[in-house]
Design a protein around this motif. Sequence first.
Motif, PDB file in Angstrom:
ATOM      1  N   LEU A 158       0.827  -1.205   0.000  1.00  0.00           N
ATOM      2  CA  LEU A 158       0.000   0.000   0.000  1.00  0.00           C
ATOM      3  C   LEU A 158       0.863   1.258   0.000  1.00  0.00           C
ATOM      4  N   TRP A 159       1.973   1.219   0.752  1.00  0.00           N
ATOM      5  CA  TRP A 159       2.866   2.371   0.816  1.00  0.00           C
ATOM      6  C   TRP A 159       3.515   2.635  -0.540  1.00  0.00           C
ATOM      7  N   ALA A 168      -0.439   9.530   4.142  1.00  0.00           N
ATOM      8  CA  ALA A 168       0.293   8.310   3.803  1.00  0.00           C
ATOM      9  C   ALA A 168       1.638   8.191   4.520  1.00  0.00           C
ATOM     10  N   PRO A 169       2.469   9.235   4.599  1.00  0.00           N
ATOM     11  CA  PRO A 169       3.767   9.083   5.273  1.00  0.00           C
ATOM     12  C   PRO A 169       3.629   8.718   6.748  1.00  0.00           C
ATOM     13  N   ALA A 180      12.649  -0.265  -4.662  1.00  0.00           N
ATOM     14  CA  ALA A 180      13.354  -1.551  -4.707  1.00  0.00           C
ATOM     15  C   ALA A 180      13.464  -2.156  -3.317  1.00  0.00           C
ATOM     16  N   SER A 181      13.758  -1.308  -2.329  1.00  0.00           N
ATOM     17  CA  SER A 181      13.832  -1.789  -0.950  1.00  0.00           C
ATOM     18  C   SER A 181      12.483  -2.323  -0.495  1.00  0.00           C
ATOM     19  N   GLY A 182      11.418  -1.605  -0.849  1.00  0.00           N
ATOM     20  CA  GLY A 182      10.076  -2.061  -0.498  1.00  0.00           C
ATOM     21  C   GLY A 182       9.723  -3.371  -1.174  1.00  0.00           C
ATOM     22  N   ALA A 183      10.139  -3.520  -2.429  1.00  0.00           N
ATOM     23  CA  ALA A 183       9.865  -4.762  -3.155  1.00  0.00           C
ATOM     24  C   ALA A 183      10.605  -5.939  -2.527  1.00  0.00           C
ATOM     25  N   LEU A 184      11.848  -5.721  -2.111  1.00  0.00           N
ATOM     26  CA  LEU A 184      12.616  -6.769  -1.441  1.00  0.00           C
ATOM     27  C   LEU A 184      11.975  -7.143  -0.109  1.00  0.00           C
ATOM     28  N   TRP A 185      11.498  -6.137   0.615  1.00  0.00           N
ATOM     29  CA  TRP A 185      10.780  -6.374   1.872  1.00  0.00           C
ATOM     30  C   TRP A 185       9.550  -7.250   1.616  1.00  0.00           C
ATOM     31  N   ILE A 186       8.773  -6.884   0.609  1.00  0.00           N
ATOM     32  CA  ILE A 186       7.561  -7.647   0.282  1.00  0.00           C
ATOM     33  C   ILE A 186       7.911  -9.082  -0.084  1.00  0.00           C
TER      34      ILE A 186
END
Length: 401
Positions: free
Chosen positions: A42-43, A59-60, A369-375
Amino acid sequence: MTESKRPRIPRGLKQDGAAIWSYGFRPFFLGGAMWAVAAMALWIAALAHGLPLGGGFGAPLWHAHEMVFGFAPAVLAGFLLTAIPNWTGSLPVAGTPLIALFGLWLSGRIAMAAAGLTGLTFASALDALFLPVFLWICAREIIRGRKWNDLKVLAGVLAIALGNIGFHLAVATGGDLGLWVRGAVAGYVVLVTIIGGRIIPSFTRNWLNQRGLGPMPVAYNRFDMAVIAVSALTLAAWVFRPDAPLIAPAALIAGGLNAVRLLRWRGAAVRAEWLLLVLHLAYAFVPLGFFAIALAILRLIQPVSALHVLTVGVIATMMLAVMTRATRGHTGRPLTASRLTVLSYLCLFAAALARPLADIGNSPRLIEASGALWILGFTLFVVEYGPMLLRTRRQPRGLAA
């Protein structure tokens, strides 16, 4: 107390009803991991497409809150609701009480996400209930079990609960939100220094002893007590004065002491087993976090970069490490990491390194990219460990307290 006289706590005591409600780690590990995926997705959608999140929170603020006060408390609850019965010899919270507690956490997530419909006051009030109730349950069990030495764990939980309440009050009154977020983050890091100092050398010692390897990790002593004290005092000063020049040398000292402490646990000797090695690697972010605090005070990196070293590095990686090991141990699986598990670790370590770099380079792409790796890291956990958490254990057995 001799081994024969130690109370033994059968894991997964509640045999009627769904297996997920038989022990605290089951719903909270699964729910926390699923929320880690959903909240980050969502973020990213909010960053990329302007998706409105959190109503009046924005959002933040919603993102900051849900990482520190939404995802992380669920994993903490899963761990402590499982560990405290082992410490005290009490029965675990299960069945209806566990359903109610999990429902309270989940209702907070829904209310915060739908704050635009429910209003800030209702969402804040509902969300603020979970941590105090959870703290009361932990305190009740520790006091009943007369495990006074374990009360220090509650200090970290209290800091997180107060941080959440303070966060909501600051939103309502225009106060300093950073103060309360830092306070909660400090609470988590102190818990890692306390609990990590208990389980990491213990698990390492057991693994080395089973294989006839040595020397063993240095046993807990006054040095460990001093490191925890210095770490806690430095973090407390950072919470209230994050830019004070004198905190920089204190943070460097705390980081150095934690690095020495980690070396005493002989992590290199267990490199053949990722399920154990990951605990050492996750703890390595503690000294890195203190060094980052010092660098931020010296204006060599942004303060938000230091915060992300602590949140993604220390908190998230340690939580994933603990979730995988505890799930395997408490469901009767071998204590060894699969390839999928190792991949989940690598994803989160990469996210933990990429996120501060994104702040330093002001790179939205690197943030995504960091968020995608987290997911991906937490999705892999849900895929592999979700079935374990939903099913009954393979062979019921007891656990010495």
